[in-house]
Design an enzyme around this catalytic site. Structure first.
Site, PDB file in Angstrom:
ATOM      1  N   GLY A  12       0.804  -1.213   0.000  1.00  0.00           N
ATOM      2  CA  GLY A  12       0.000   0.000   0.000  1.00  0.00           C
ATOM      3  C   GLY A  12       0.836   1.261   0.000  1.00  0.00           C
ATOM      4  N   GLY A  14      -0.394   4.440   0.399  1.00  0.00           N
ATOM      5  CA  GLY A  14      -1.101   5.570   0.990  1.00  0.00           C
ATOM      6  C   GLY A  14      -0.198   6.330   1.947  1.00  0.00           C
ATOM      7  N   PHE A  15      -0.806   7.067   2.865  1.00  0.00           N
ATOM      8  CA  PHE A  15      -0.005   7.864   3.801  1.00  0.00           C
ATOM      9  C   PHE A  15       0.925   6.991   4.641  1.00  0.00           C
ATOM     10  CE2 PHE A  15      -3.633  10.740   3.071  1.00  0.00           C
ATOM     11  CZ  PHE A  15      -2.942  11.896   2.733  1.00  0.00           C
ATOM     12  N   GLY A  16       0.410   5.882   5.176  1.00  0.00           N
ATOM     13  CA  GLY A  16       1.231   5.031   6.017  1.00  0.00           C
ATOM     14  C   GLY A  16       2.372   4.391   5.254  1.00  0.00           C
ATOM     15  N   GLU A 176     -18.584  17.348   2.974  1.00  0.00           N
ATOM     16  CA  GLU A 176     -17.821  18.091   1.970  1.00  0.00           C
ATOM     17  C   GLU A 176     -18.427  17.917   0.581  1.00  0.00           C
ATOM     18  OE1 GLU A 176     -13.509  17.958   4.299  1.00  0.00           O
ATOM     19  OE2 GLU A 176     -14.129  16.310   3.011  1.00  0.00           O
ATOM     20  N   ASP A 315      -5.521   2.792   8.681  1.00  0.00           N
ATOM     21  CA  ASP A 315      -6.922   2.457   8.923  1.00  0.00           C
ATOM     22  C   ASP A 315      -7.112   1.018   9.365  1.00  0.00           C
ATOM     23  OD1 ASP A 315      -7.217   4.962   7.921  1.00  0.00           O
ATOM     24  OD2 ASP A 315      -8.420   4.418   6.188  1.00  0.00           O
ATOM     25  N   ALA A 326      -5.583  10.341   8.153  1.00  0.00           N
ATOM     26  CA  ALA A 326      -4.261  10.338   7.543  1.00  0.00           C
ATOM     27  C   ALA A 326      -3.148  10.454   8.577  1.00  0.00           C
ATOM     28  CB  ALA A 326      -4.163  11.484   6.532  1.00  0.00           C
TER      29      ALA A 326
END
Length: 457
Positions: A12, A14-16, A176, A315, A326
């Site tokens: 992954g 993503g942010f991590g 949003e 997550d 995040a």
């Protein structure tokens, strides 16, 4: 790589995964970062891509480009599908359906979550989620096409269906999205049509809670509610969406009472998340516990019990109510890199301690919420704080400058700089001319006669 250095595999980008890879890029290890899309996506701004404010390139960046200066980090395109914990091997699938294997000494599972429809996967055909770039483009196509189709219809119920937008879930993403659609209708599109009045578009926001943005302080959510009402968002709380179909939704009250139908051709789903299939498979292979959403139980250092070299971050990490934000993923990625460094230095690992640096949510132009410890901001101050935080964590200096410039232009001129959407322009059967998503192209709902025949069968 054959040099005897420890091999770290990160699932992954993503942010991590990205923050972990960056930090490991400084260590004497070989890192392989495996991702389904080979790019890092700034998910908190997906809704701005979906509603035409930002482009794909402004909220994403190639992982290969981002990590190019880390010579010990290899980026691979593929989807993790199988884990052999005994052999310490991950099997991945290429986009052409062929397979390849990656061996590891350390495994970091940072695969994230996907949209959950709470067991009713058929909803996905008519209600796209908001987790990927594909989702954002699908929503953009649906939203802008809805106004275009309404322009071709005479006044009446059918036109009203196309000018009604339903959003399931009143968390940050749902709020949003709802606010942006109303802002789009009342500002950017207000004077561009001849047969319809975009300002008359209805936006319905459904949620099972008693207030929007439940993770924020009540005083902030009250301000958010007033601003949403001012925008014209119609909020329906204490309900859940019990059915989604081509021409509308059915909503059930949690306190009882009759169900209510709403006619709409555009339904957007932000109501829940669940673990991706590989995460559920990995938990089973590792013998790890999971919660209802599939989050994997981890120890104090974010490793899986009985597997000290397997970590779960972001997550997916199921420990002490860690939030699915995040900042948790970033801190988790840095912590795991520190644990691996301590192992290499023969020192004891430290426990992971999440530091809540606050939350922010965009409501409308000039209005956002910012909550950080005792600091609670709304209005212009919250909006400026929201913008600063998001710019700070965007990947790439070019993306930051481009995004700021786009925001300033949209404030000054009320325009949307990236409204392009594709409805299948080639005429080829595999690219049909439709506003629908690929997940349900070619699938039409049965006619009333067909339904009676199915029920009879």
């Amino acid at each position: 790589m054959g040099n005897g250095r420890p091999k770290v595999v990160i699932i992954g980008g993503g942010f991590g995964g990205l923050f972990c890879a960056r930090r490991l890029g400084r260590l004497d290890v070989d890192v392989t970062l495996l991702d389904r899309a080979a790019c890092h996506v700034f998910q908190p701004l997906l809704y701005q891509c979906a509603t035409g404010t930002l482009s794909i390139g402004q909220i994403s960046r190639s992982l290969r480009e981002e990590l190019a200066h880390h010579r010990n980090v290899t980026t691979l395109l593929g989807e993790a599908i199988r884990l052999d914990a005994d052999a310490r091997r991950v099997t991945a699938r290429r986009p052409d359906e062929t397979m390849f294997e990656i061996d590891y000494d350390y495994l970091v599972i940072a695969a994230g979550m996907r949209q959950s429809y709470f067991g009713k996967e058929e909803f996905a055909a008519w209600a796209p989620g908001m987790k990927t770039l594909d989702d954002a483009l699908s929503i953009r196509r649906r939203v802008f096409a809805a106004f275009e189709i309404a322009e071709t219809l005479p006044p009446g119920p059918e036109r009203d269906e196309w000018l009604t937008f339903a959003v399931a879930g009143a968390g940050p993403t749902g709020v949003e999205l709802a606010g942006q659609i109303r802002e789009l209708a009342t500002r950017a599109l207000a004077k561009e049509f001849h047969s319809i009045e975009p300002e008359e578009a209805r936006v319905l926001l459904f949620d099972g809670g008693d207030r929007v943005l439940k993770s924020f302080a009540p005083a902030l959510t009250e301000r958010a509610t007033r601003e949403l009402e001012k925008l014209g968002v119609e909020m329906h709380l204490g309900v859940h969406v019990s059915d989604v179909r081509r021409g509308g939704v059915t909503v059930s009250s949690k306190s009882g009472g009759p169900d209510k139908d709403y006619a709409t051709r555009t339904v957007l789903w932000t109501a829940g998340v669940e673990a991706v299939p590989f995460a559920r498979h990995a938990a089973e292979v590792l013998g790890a516990g999971t919660d209802r959403s599939g989050r994997i139980a981890v120890g104090a250092d974010l490793s899986v019990a009985g597997h000290s070299t397997v970590f779960v971050i972001g997550d997916l990490a199921g420990r002490d109510g860690l939030p699915g934000v995040a900042e948790n993923a970033m801190q988790g990625g840095l912590h795991v890199a520190a644990c691996i460094k301590r192992d290499l230095d023969a020192r004891n690992r430290k426990n992971f301690r999440y530091r809540d640096l606050g939350s922010a949510a965009y409501i409308s132009r000039g209005h956002a919420l910012l909550q950080a410890g005792p600091i609670k901001l709304t209005g212009i101050a919250g909006w400026l704080g929201w913008g600063f935080i998001h710019i700070a964590f965007l990947t790439g200096v070019r993306n930051r400058f481009s995004t700021v410039a786009t925001w300033m232009a949209s404030i000054a001129r009320a325009n949307r700089s990236d409204r392009t959407f594709i409805l299948g322009g080639s005429g080829h059967p595999d690219e049909p001319y439709t506003w629908q998503s690929p997940v349900h192209q070619g699938r039409e709902e049965p006619t009333e006669t067909g339904r009676r025949d199915q029920n009879a069968g």
